[in-house]
Design a protein around this motif. Structure first.
Motif, PDB file in Angstrom:
ATOM      1  N   UNK A 180      42.214 -30.256 -28.329  1.00 57.87           N
ATOM      2  CA  UNK A 180      42.899 -30.799 -29.511  1.00 57.87           C
ATOM      3  C   UNK A 180      42.383 -30.203 -30.803  1.00 57.87           C
ATOM      4  N   UNK A 181      41.965 -28.932 -30.765  1.00 66.00           N
ATOM      5  CA  UNK A 181      41.422 -28.301 -31.974  1.00 66.00           C
ATOM      6  C   UNK A 181      42.539 -27.710 -32.816  1.00 66.00           C
ATOM      7  N   UNK A 182      42.608 -28.057 -34.095  1.00 59.99           N
ATOM      8  CA  UNK A 182      43.676 -27.500 -34.936  1.00 59.99           C
ATOM      9  C   UNK A 182      43.311 -26.140 -35.540  1.00 59.99           C
TER      10      UNK A 182
ATOM     11  N   UNK B 249      43.174 -24.873 -26.962  1.00 61.45           N
ATOM     12  CA  UNK B 249      43.618 -25.638 -28.128  1.00 61.45           C
ATOM     13  C   UNK B 249      44.183 -26.983 -27.684  1.00 61.45           C
ATOM     14  N   UNK B 250      44.994 -26.950 -26.616  1.00 66.39           N
ATOM     15  CA  UNK B 250      45.591 -28.190 -26.109  1.00 66.39           C
ATOM     16  C   UNK B 250      44.510 -29.102 -25.536  1.00 66.39           C
TER      17      UNK B 250
ATOM     18  N   UNK C 154      51.035 -25.840 -33.514  1.00 68.33           N
ATOM     19  CA  UNK C 154      50.456 -26.686 -34.546  1.00 68.33           C
ATOM     20  C   UNK C 154      48.989 -26.413 -34.807  1.00 68.33           C
ATOM     21  N   UNK C 155      48.525 -25.200 -34.527  1.00 63.85           N
ATOM     22  CA  UNK C 155      47.139 -24.859 -34.820  1.00 63.85           C
ATOM     23  C   UNK C 155      47.115 -23.627 -35.717  1.00 63.85           C
TER      24      UNK C 155
ATOM     25  N   UNK D 282      45.335 -20.729 -26.122  1.00 64.77           N
ATOM     26  CA  UNK D 282      46.308 -21.800 -26.348  1.00 64.77           C
ATOM     27  C   UNK D 282      45.989 -23.010 -25.473  1.00 64.77           C
TER      28      UNK D 282
END
Lengths: 285, 141
Positions: A197-199, A193-194, A230-231, A190
């Motif tokens: 910025x990978x969706x 991801x932040x 949001x991923x 997680x």
């Protein structure tokens, strides 16, 4: 188990009057049990230190392992057991270093003791038992510390998050997934991801030997958490046996995309993001 | 009482929550937002919760009700910037924020709103100026 004041005095007297004999016999007895895995010189200095600590404690008051002024004695015992635990000696071999003092004291009492020999010996024995137990506890604590350190190192080295493509990260899971590891994997994924910025995230379970309901639960939680942020997650690397287990256990992955291989998962994500791959025609063909 | 500012960026309303939400603040935000959606005719609402350390069931319900209110007023709601720790807590609590779209950051959130809009009205560009009798669309550029 504390000694009385007189017993303490007699113990200190015995140990300080026959320094050489005590050290010699004690070293011999312990060395026999360690079968030469520790040098005589090292062993001698350790035991001499321990003997000195007992005498010092007796000078400060009665010999009692729980007393405040016995801190030095406790420190010496703890250091001894820590060293033994690190060097891979067994618990018995560690405890014998202390218990061997009983034999030495018995010999001394037989040759030099007065009227109260038996009573003294019983009291000294009880004290040495306490010291032995203390040694054992320190030994176990050191061992537990080593195990905890190793578990932590294992956690660190087994959960990398790799970037596969612009906006696509993957977690290749290797080894059994227990709650602690699942937590680390989830947090790291997680956070990545932040940070990036990978969706899209691909969770690859090729290296997971078995998937039970608990492991599935951990993976599902990770996917739901990623969705909340949001991923989208795709699960890949499901081996045939594992697919059968999943179905047999009645685990539902719902609308989460599952793919057989990491390549399939990457192709799926690329299609979703609108990237097209084509093979370049060979020159001259 | 503290109020959460609502910023209009193009066709989107951006709500950045920077303080701990109390009942009063939450209710005020719902009211303000509903008014602003009607006044500006925006079709997208982005709620940025990057600064929130704690999202409990109360904040979760607030987000849900904002999404529902916006839906009634024909605006798409996207919650962006949820922290990993917050997401993990929500999952552990079993709150899944049903009916709320999420995105990693404001930029992705804006893309999501634009995509949703394009899916819903593929011919929106052609109608942007006239024939639509909706007063909100006609007032927008």
């Amino acid at each position: 188990m504390a000694l009385t004041a007189e017993e303490s005095g007699r113990l200190a007297a015995l140990l300080s009057e026959h320094v050489d004999q005590v050290t010699q016999r004690w070293t011999e007895t312990v060395a026999a049990s360690l079968r030469g895995r520790l040098s005589q010189v090292e062993l001698r200095s350790q035991l001499q230190e321990l003997r000195q600590a007992i005498v010092t404690t007796a000078e400060n008051g009665i010999v009692d392992l729980d007393a405040e002024y016995a801190a030095e004695l406790r420190a010496v015992l703890a250091e001894l057991s820590r060293g033994r635990a690190r060097q891979g000696f067994s618990a018995t071999e560690t405890a014998i270093s202390v218990f061997a003092l009983k034999e030495v004291l018995l010999e001394l009492l037989e040759s030099h003791g007065g009227e109260s020999t038996l009573r003294d010996y019983v009291a000294f024995s009880a004290l040495i038992d306490t010291m032995g137990l203390f040694t054992f506890e320190s030994y176990v604590r050191t061992r537990e510390g080593l195990i905890a350190d190793q578990a932590e190192q294992l956690l660190e080295l087994s959960t990398p998050v790799v970037k596969l493509w612009e906006g696509v990260v993957a977690v290749p899971l290797v080894g059994t997934l227990d709650s602690a590891r699942a937590q680390v994997v989830m947090e790291r994924l997680l956070q990545t991801l932040v940070d990036t910025g990978s969706p899209y995230a691909i969770i690859d379970i090729t290296g997971v030997p078995a998937v039970d309901t608990q492991v599935a639960q951990h993976i599902l939680k990770t996917v739901v958490a990623a969705r909340l942020m949001g991923a989208d997650c795709i699960i890949s690397g499901i081996r045939p046996q594992i697919a059968q287990t999943i179905v047999a256990l009645g685990i539902e992955f719902g609308d989460i995309a599952t793919k057989a291989s990491l390549a399939d998962a990457l192709r799926h994500v690329l299609r979703l993001t609108g990237v097209e791959t084509t093979r370049r025609s060979r020159r001259g063909a | 009482m503290e109020r959460v500012p609502i910023l209009k960026i193009g066709e989107i309303l951006l709500v950045s929550i920077q303080l701990d939400m109390s009942d009063q603040t939450a209710l005020q935000l719902q009211e303000d937002l509903a008014e602003r959606i009607v006044a500006t005719g925006c079709h997208g609402v982005i709620i940025d919760i990057t600064a929130l350390d704690i999202v409990d069931s109360f904040v979760g319900r607030m987000l849900s009700s904002i999404a529902s209110i916006s839906k009634v007023l024909d605006a798409e709601t996207v919650v962006v910037g949820m922290r990993p720790a917050v997401a993990i807590t929500l999952v552990e609590l079993g709150l899944s924020l049903n009916g709320i779209r999420t995105a990693l950051n404001v930029e992705r959130g804006m893309e999501l709103v634009a995509d949703a809009r394009a899916d819903e009205f593929p011919y929106d560009d052609e109608l942007a100026d006239g024939s639509d009798d909706d007063p909100e669309t006609t007032s927008s550029p």
